[in-house]
Scaffold this motif. Structure first.
Motif, PDB file in Angstrom:
ATOM      1  N   LEU A  19      10.869  -1.720   1.971  1.00 51.63           N
ATOM      2  CA  LEU A  19      11.052  -3.139   1.666  1.00 51.63           C
ATOM      3  C   LEU A  19       9.865  -3.709   0.904  1.00 51.63           C
ATOM      4  CD1 LEU A  19      12.812  -4.421   4.909  1.00 51.63           C
ATOM      5  CD2 LEU A  19      13.810  -4.035   2.659  1.00 51.63           C
ATOM      6  N   GLU A  20       8.657  -3.294   1.257  1.00 57.20           N
ATOM      7  CA  GLU A  20       7.502  -3.789   0.503  1.00 57.20           C
ATOM      8  C   GLU A  20       7.572  -3.345  -0.955  1.00 57.20           C
ATOM      9  OE1 GLU A  20       4.075  -4.360   3.932  1.00 57.20           O
ATOM     10  OE2 GLU A  20       4.094  -2.502   2.748  1.00 57.20           O
ATOM     11  N   GLU A  21       7.974  -2.106  -1.186  1.00 61.86           N
ATOM     12  CA  GLU A  21       8.093  -1.624  -2.562  1.00 61.86           C
ATOM     13  C   GLU A  21       9.247  -2.305  -3.306  1.00 61.86           C
ATOM     14  OE1 GLU A  21       6.157   0.596  -4.471  1.00 61.86           O
ATOM     15  OE2 GLU A  21       4.774   0.070  -2.852  1.00 61.86           O
ATOM     16  N   ALA A  22      10.169  -2.908  -2.551  1.00 60.85           N
ATOM     17  CA  ALA A  22      11.264  -3.668  -3.169  1.00 60.85           C
ATOM     18  C   ALA A  22      10.898  -5.135  -3.380  1.00 60.85           C
ATOM     19  CB  ALA A  22      12.519  -3.568  -2.306  1.00 60.85           C
ATOM     20  N   GLY A  23       9.686  -5.534  -2.990  1.00 62.55           N
ATOM     21  CA  GLY A  23       9.238  -6.899  -3.222  1.00 62.55           C
ATOM     22  C   GLY A  23       9.298  -7.819  -2.026  1.00 62.55           C
ATOM     23  N   VAL A  24       9.412  -7.257  -0.829  1.00 59.30           N
ATOM     24  CA  VAL A  24       9.524  -8.037   0.401  1.00 59.30           C
ATOM     25  C   VAL A  24       8.163  -8.175   1.070  1.00 59.30           C
ATOM     26  CG1 VAL A  24      10.476  -7.947   2.755  1.00 59.30           C
ATOM     27  CG2 VAL A  24      11.935  -7.444   0.788  1.00 59.30           C
ATOM     28  N   LEU A  25       7.920  -9.321   1.692  1.00 59.99           N
ATOM     29  CA  LEU A  25       6.764  -9.509   2.558  1.00 59.99           C
ATOM     30  C   LEU A  25       7.167  -9.077   3.959  1.00 59.99           C
ATOM     31  CD1 LEU A  25       3.877 -10.509   2.979  1.00 59.99           C
ATOM     32  CD2 LEU A  25       4.788 -12.827   3.267  1.00 59.99           C
ATOM     33  N   TYR A  26       6.452  -8.107   4.527  1.00 59.79           N
ATOM     34  CA  TYR A  26       6.832  -7.491   5.801  1.00 59.79           C
ATOM     35  C   TYR A  26       5.674  -7.651   6.780  1.00 59.79           C
ATOM     36  CZ  TYR A  26       9.286  -4.041   8.741  1.00 59.79           C
ATOM     37  OH  TYR A  26       9.972  -3.406   9.763  1.00 59.79           O
ATOM     38  N   THR A  27       5.897  -8.451   7.820  1.00 62.00           N
ATOM     39  CA  THR A  27       4.876  -8.716   8.839  1.00 62.00           C
ATOM     40  C   THR A  27       5.486  -8.530  10.218  1.00 62.00           C
ATOM     41  OG1 THR A  27       5.424 -11.070   9.068  1.00 62.00           O
ATOM     42  CG2 THR A  27       3.858 -10.465   7.320  1.00 62.00           C
ATOM     43  N   ASP A  28       4.678  -8.785  11.260  1.00 58.81           N
ATOM     44  CA  ASP A  28       5.291  -8.866  12.582  1.00 58.81           C
ATOM     45  C   ASP A  28       6.074 -10.173  12.667  1.00 58.81           C
ATOM     46  OD1 ASP A  28       3.590 -10.981  13.339  1.00 58.81           O
ATOM     47  OD2 ASP A  28       2.451  -9.793  14.766  1.00 58.81           O
ATOM     48  N   PHE A  29       6.719 -10.415  13.779  1.00 59.63           N
ATOM     49  CA  PHE A  29       7.631 -11.547  13.893  1.00 59.63           C
ATOM     50  C   PHE A  29       6.940 -12.878  13.627  1.00 59.63           C
ATOM     51  CE2 PHE A  29      10.425 -14.577  16.091  1.00 59.63           C
ATOM     52  CZ  PHE A  29      11.666 -14.161  15.631  1.00 59.63           C
ATOM     53  N   PHE A  30       5.643 -12.942  13.956  1.00 68.60           N
ATOM     54  CA  PHE A  30       4.897 -14.197  13.844  1.00 68.60           C
ATOM     55  C   PHE A  30       4.000 -14.242  12.606  1.00 68.60           C
ATOM     56  CE2 PHE A  30       5.920 -13.566  18.332  1.00 68.60           C
ATOM     57  CZ  PHE A  30       6.642 -14.727  18.583  1.00 68.60           C
ATOM     58  N   GLY A  31       4.266 -13.370  11.646  1.00 72.69           N
ATOM     59  CA  GLY A  31       3.587 -13.452  10.371  1.00 72.69           C
ATOM     60  C   GLY A  31       2.279 -12.705  10.251  1.00 72.69           C
ATOM     61  N   GLN A  32       1.944 -11.875  11.253  1.00 70.79           N
ATOM     62  CA  GLN A  32       0.688 -11.144  11.241  1.00 70.79           C
ATOM     63  C   GLN A  32       0.908  -9.701  10.786  1.00 70.79           C
ATOM     64  OE1 GLN A  32      -2.269 -12.790  11.861  1.00 70.79           O
ATOM     65  NE2 GLN A  32      -0.805 -14.493  11.796  1.00 70.79           N
ATOM     66  N   PRO A  33      -0.131  -9.046  10.241  1.00 68.39           N
ATOM     67  CA  PRO A  33       0.007  -7.629   9.870  1.00 68.39           C
ATOM     68  C   PRO A  33       0.387  -6.782  11.075  1.00 68.39           C
ATOM     69  CG  PRO A  33      -2.006  -8.562   8.947  1.00 68.39           C
ATOM     70  CD  PRO A  33      -1.461  -9.589   9.904  1.00 68.39           C
ATOM     71  N   ILE A  34       1.180  -5.748  10.852  1.00 66.55           N
ATOM     72  CA  ILE A  34       1.585  -4.857  11.928  1.00 66.55           C
ATOM     73  C   ILE A  34       0.503  -3.805  12.148  1.00 66.55           C
ATOM     74  CG2 ILE A  34       3.302  -3.149  12.650  1.00 66.55           C
ATOM     75  CD1 ILE A  34       5.390  -4.744  11.146  1.00 66.55           C
ATOM     76  N   ASP A  35       0.161  -3.577  13.394  1.00 70.00           N
ATOM     77  CA  ASP A  35      -0.928  -2.664  13.763  1.00 70.00           C
ATOM     78  C   ASP A  35      -0.365  -1.278  14.056  1.00 70.00           C
ATOM     79  OD1 ASP A  35      -3.146  -1.358  14.706  1.00 70.00           O
ATOM     80  OD2 ASP A  35      -3.336  -2.540  16.545  1.00 70.00           O
ATOM     81  N   TYR A  36      -0.652  -0.312  13.165  1.00 70.51           N
ATOM     82  CA  TYR A  36      -0.231   1.066  13.361  1.00 70.51           C
ATOM     83  C   TYR A  36      -1.400   1.984  13.738  1.00 70.51           C
ATOM     84  CZ  TYR A  36       4.142  -0.189  10.930  1.00 70.51           C
ATOM     85  OH  TYR A  36       5.342  -0.754  10.552  1.00 70.51           O
ATOM     86  N   LYS A  37      -2.531   1.419  14.095  1.00 70.95           N
ATOM     87  CA  LYS A  37      -3.681   2.264  14.433  1.00 70.95           C
ATOM     88  C   LYS A  37      -3.344   3.165  15.627  1.00 70.95           C
ATOM     89  CE  LYS A  37      -7.082  -1.063  12.721  1.00 70.95           C
ATOM     90  NZ  LYS A  37      -8.141  -2.032  13.089  1.00 70.95           N
TER      91      LYS A  37
END
Length: 273
Positions: free
Chosen positions: A218-236
Motif C-alpha cells: 500500500l505504501e508503494e501504491a501511494g497510501v499512508l500506512y500507520t497504526d490505528f491512531f496515526g503512529q508508526p508501526i513498531d516492528y522491532k
C-alpha cells in the motif's frame, strides 16, 4: 536483491493450494480466541512457503501465523499469513488472500499478497512501486472522505462486550463521514485500496502478519500506512511479536488525515466518558 520473482512464484503456488481446498475444508477454532479459525489449507500453505524460504533464503528468519518461528539471527524476517480471512475461506467466501512480507531489521522492504479467487497477485518492493499481475497500481489522490468507500475490519469481543460497543460507536461516525463502509475483514480490502476502489482500510485488532505484506504494497501504491491512531508501526524484534496486538489505518494522505480527526474525537470521548 530482487524479490519480485520469488514473491510471484510463491504466491502463485499458495493460490493454487487455496483453490484446491476451497469449499471442502474443515475449520477448527483456535485456542483462546473464538473469532479465529484454522483449516488444513492454512497449514499446507504455511509449510510450503516456509520451505520455499528455507530453500531460497536459508539465512533468513521466518515468522508464520500457523507454523511458528525460525530464528536464524538474521536482520531479514519473512512474515507469513497463509490465509488472511480464514473465516471467509472456511465458509467458501472468495474474500480471502495469502500474504507474504519481508522485514529488514524493523522496516518492510518487500511483500505481496494473492487473491486466489480473483486470480490476482500483488507485489511490491521498497522504491520500486506496487503491481497487480505485473501491472502498476497506484491510488487516486482522493481529497474528500464523504465521496469515498472505506473498509473497516471489526470482530466481536465476547469477553468484553463494551469494547465492541464502543468500537461500533466509532464505526458509526466513520459511516456518517464517508460514502459507505465495506468489510471483508481480509486483505481483499487492502487490494481495493491499492486499486483506488476504496479510500481507506482500518483495523483495530490484528497481528503482525496482517500488516507487513500489505503495508509495503500500500505504501508503494501511494497510501499512508500507520497504526490505528496515526503512529508508526513498531516492528522491532519481530520474532518476539507473534502474540502482540497490532492495528492499522491505511488511506491516501488527505483521507488519512480526515479519518484521524474522527478517531481522535472518538478517543477523547472514550477517555472522558
Amino acid at each position: 536483491m530482487d524479490y519480485q520473482l520469488f514473491l510471484m512464484r510463491t504466491l502463485a503456488d499458495a493460490s493454487q493450494i487455496a483453490l484446491d481446498h476451497f469449499g471442502s475444508v474443515t475449520p477448527a477454532i483456535k485456542d483462546g480466541d473464538t473469532s479465529q479459525v484454522v483449516t488444513e489449507a492454512d497449514i499446507e500453505i504455511g509449510r510450503m512457503i516456509s520451505e520455499e524460504i528455507k530453500r531460497t533464503y536459508p539465512t533468513h528468519n521466518i515468522l508464520d501465523e500457523e507454523m511458528g518461528i525460525v530464528d536464524k539471527h538474521s536482520p531479514y524476517t519473512w512474515v507469513i499469513d497463509p490465509i488472511d480471512g480464514t473465516s471467509n475461506f472456511a465458509q467458501a467466501s472468495p474474500l480471502y488472500g495469502c500474504m507474504l512480507g519481508l522485514l529488514k531489521d524493523h522496516k518492510p522492504i518487500a511483500g505481496g499478497f494473492a487473491l486466489p479467487a480473483f486470480h490476482e497477485i500483488y507485489t511490491a518492493e521498497r522504491g520500486k512501486g506496487a503491481y497487480c499481475n505485473q501491472q502498476r497500481v497506484r491510488v487516486q489522490d482522493q481529497k474528500e472522505l464523504l465521496s469515498a468507500l472505506v473498509a473497516y475490519g471489526v470482530e466481536g469481543h465476547q469477553e468484553d462486550p463494551n469494547r465492541t460497543r464502543k468500537e461500533c460507536e466509532l464505526l458509526a461516525e466513520i459511516v456518517l463521514a464517508c460514502r459507505g463502509v465495506q468489510t471483508s475483514s481480509s486483505v481483499f480490502d487492502a487490494a481495493m485500496v491499492a486499486k483506488g476502489v476504496y479510500g481507506g482500510f482500518l483495523y483495530q485488532n490484528c497481528k503482525i502478519w496482517d500488516n507487513v505484506a500489505q503495508q509495503i504494497l500500500l505504501e508503494e501504491a501511494g497510501v499512508l500506512y500507520t497504526d490505528f491512531f496515526g503512529q508508526p508501526i513498531d516492528y522491532k524484534h519481530p520474532l518476539t511479536k507473534a502474540t502482540e496486538m497490532f492495528s492499522f489505518c491505511a488511506a491516501p494522505p488527505a483521507l488519512h488525515g480526515q479519518l484521524q480527526q474522527i478517531i481522535s474525537t472518538w478517543k477523547m470521548k472514550c477517555t472522558f466518558s
